[in-house]
Design a protein around this motif. Structure first.
Motif, short mmCIF file in Angstrom:
data_model
loop_
_atom_site.label_atom_id
_atom_site.label_comp_id
_atom_site.label_asym_id
_atom_site.label_seq_id
_atom_site.Cartn_x
_atom_site.Cartn_y
_atom_site.Cartn_z
N UNK A 1 29.28 -85.95 -24.14
CA UNK A 1 30.40 -85.21 -24.80
C UNK A 1 31.09 -86.38 -25.49
N UNK A 2 32.19 -86.05 -26.40
CA UNK A 2 32.87 -87.03 -26.92
C UNK A 2 34.29 -86.81 -26.21
N UNK A 3 35.13 -88.11 -26.25
CA UNK A 3 36.01 -88.44 -25.49
C UNK A 3 37.23 -87.31 -25.67
N UNK A 42 30.41 -89.37 -23.97
CA UNK A 42 30.25 -89.46 -22.41
C UNK A 42 29.07 -88.40 -22.08
N UNK A 43 28.48 -88.61 -20.98
CA UNK A 43 27.34 -87.86 -20.56
C UNK A 43 28.00 -86.61 -20.06
N UNK A 44 27.28 -85.42 -20.20
CA UNK A 44 27.39 -84.15 -19.50
C UNK A 44 27.90 -84.22 -18.08
N UNK A 45 27.24 -85.10 -17.42
CA UNK A 45 27.71 -85.43 -16.02
C UNK A 45 28.87 -85.92 -15.76
N UNK A 113 25.96 -87.61 -32.32
CA UNK A 113 25.38 -87.53 -31.16
C UNK A 113 25.63 -85.98 -30.52
N UNK A 114 26.83 -85.37 -31.01
CA UNK A 114 27.17 -83.98 -30.35
C UNK A 114 26.34 -82.96 -30.34
N UNK A 115 26.20 -82.54 -29.25
CA UNK A 115 25.21 -81.12 -29.06
C UNK A 115 26.13 -80.06 -29.04
N UNK A 136 22.55 -75.90 -25.73
CA UNK A 136 21.67 -76.79 -24.87
C UNK A 136 22.35 -77.05 -23.63
N UNK A 137 23.45 -77.13 -23.50
CA UNK A 137 24.20 -77.47 -22.32
C UNK A 137 24.43 -76.07 -21.36
#
Length: 181
Positions: A1-3, A42-45, A113-115, A136-137
């Motif tokens: 995800x973006x900041x 940033x990663x989803x995690x 890069x955004x999903x 997808x999340x």
């Protein structure tokens, strides 16, 4: 995800805790300014860990924290550079939902890069709107529930929102409550 999501989570925490308590919490968990840069990915995690940290500190179950975050997100995004896109997405709840994919497509052009999720109205009448949410999340349905709740308020509507999980996503049933009910 973006900041931008991280910035919104931070702002929500500050709104509930105050700046000093947020800074102490962030420092104790190794979070610093580089975790909240709007154009970084940033990663989803990482994002889930941040939301879980805030949920624990606010003594909220994670689903409730995600719901509150979704409600907060609308105000945060509305005050950001994307506020204009939100205002142009529609003049009522149904048209706003119908235009979410178009709005997300324009955001995707700036953030490749955004999903981003997809929303489709399955059926609608004067009382109820059924919306299919596909992403997808996993695990973000409470966040979306909060968003839909805040958007309905934005358009002056009182609603009850239920959700049902399906193989293709989540169907949100948005029931409008008549003002005199």
């Amino acid at each position: 995800m973006y900041g931008m999501i991280h910035q919104a989570a931070r702002d929500m925490a500050v709104a509930h805790l105050g700046e000093a308590e947020w800074e102490a919490l962030a420092t104790s968990h190794g979070l610093s300014g580089h975790h909240f840069i709007g154009v970084d990915y940033y990663s989803d995690a990482d994002t889930r860990a941040l939301v879980k940290l805030i949920a624990r500190r606010l003594a909220l179950p994670i689903d409730q924290a995600l719901f509150e975050f979704g409600r907060f997100w609308i105000a945060f995004a509305g005050a950001s550079a994307y506020g204009r896109a939100l205002r142009m997405a529609g003049d009522d709840l149904e048209s706003f939902i119908e235009n979410l994919d178009r709005m997300h497509a324009s955001i995707k052009s700036n953030m490749p890069l955004a999903s981003l999720p997809s929303f489709r109205i399955l059926e609608s009448d004067q009382r109820t709107i059924h919306v299919l949410y596909v992403s997808a999340r996993e695990g973000l349905a409470p966040f979306v529930h909060g968003i839909l709740s805040a958007v309905a308020e934005r358009f002056g509507e009182t609603v009850i929102i239920d959700s049902t999980f399906h193989a293709h996503g989540v169907v949100f049933e948005i029931t409008r409550i008549a003002p005199d009910a």
